[in-house]
Design an enzyme around this catalytic site. Structure first.
Site: not given
Length: 255
Positions: A15, A158, A162, A92
């Protein structure tokens, strides 16, 4: 920027066509590493690698889906074929899909899980296999987020991914330390990138609610990443470094 510490190192950064990933790839390459730069977009990957090479770096673009297990193995093989080994893997690539929990669609959840978790998990797995084979040690780094520490509106899916990456880093300490492989995470807060600056009020809002008085730059985040994958951090593993100007200490909502 850390200099003269990555000579002879070979890294994959996913990414990395723009934003934080690009800055990480640039800093690694300029500091002596050979870098395989991934992005889903062929155009972005090529432009990014060309820009880094024009600065004196050694960077090769490879475009493809960083959540696809076959493509992940292709990246590992390409790095080894082109540069002879692999010593650093930085997961990433990630996707942020906003949506309120009560109406969050299954397709969005699957997309977030596939890239943020599956892509990171299998990049780490396949990179670790190669590093173990080499018997040389190395570093794996996951890109987390402050949303894995503090609740943020419309980011339940999300934030969940994480937080999971930080637990994955801790879990891999048990399995990979014997091979001299460190595994850490960096959790950026609000960061000024091409994407976030599309929001006209983003910079002003985060400057107001961040104790240090500004959002992070991509250089702020990349500096933390380079430290954790550098020789200076060889005895640091299973840890998370938050780069947010103090925001998680106060957690003022942007809303």
């Amino acid at each position: 920027m850390i200099t003269n510490k990555f000579s002879g190192q070979v890294a994959i950064v996913t990414g990395a066509g723009q934003g934080i990933g690009f800055e990480i790839a640039k800093q690694l390459s300029v500091a002596g590493a050979s870098v395989l730069l991934n992005d889903l977009s062929k155009e972005l990957a090529t432009q990014a690698a060309d820009a880094i090479n024009s600065m004196g770096g050694n960077c090769y673009p490879i475009h493809g889906d960083a959540s696809n297990i076959d493509f992940i193995q292709q990246m590992i093989d390409e790095a080894v074929q082109r540069y002879g080994k692999l010593t650093i893997a930085i997961a990433n690539a990630g996707i942020t899909l906003f949506g309120d929990f009560l109406n969050y669609p299954a397709q969005s959840l699957q997309s977030v899980m596939n890239l943020n978790l599956q892509g990171s998990f299998f990049l780490a797995q396949r990179a670790a296999r190669q590093i173990v084979k080499q018997k040389s040690g190395g570093s794996i780094l996951f890109m987390s987020s402050v949303t894995g520490h503090q609740a943020h509106q419309d980011l339940a899916a999300y934030g969940m991914t994480k937080a999971a990456l930080e637990m994955l880093a801790k879990s891999l300490v048990v399995e990979l330390s014997q091979h001299q492989i460190t595994v850490n995470t960096v959790a950026p807060g609000a960061t000024l990138t091409e994407r976030t600056l599309e929001d006209a009020g983003y910079q002003k809002t985060w400057a107001r609610i961040t104790p240090m008085g500004r959002a992070a730059t991509v250089e702020d985040v990349a500096n933390a990443v380079l430290f954790l994958v550098s020789p200076d951090a060889r005895h640091i593993t299973g840890q998370n470094l938050v780069v947010d100007g103090g925001w998680t200490a106060v957690s003022t909502s942007p809303y």
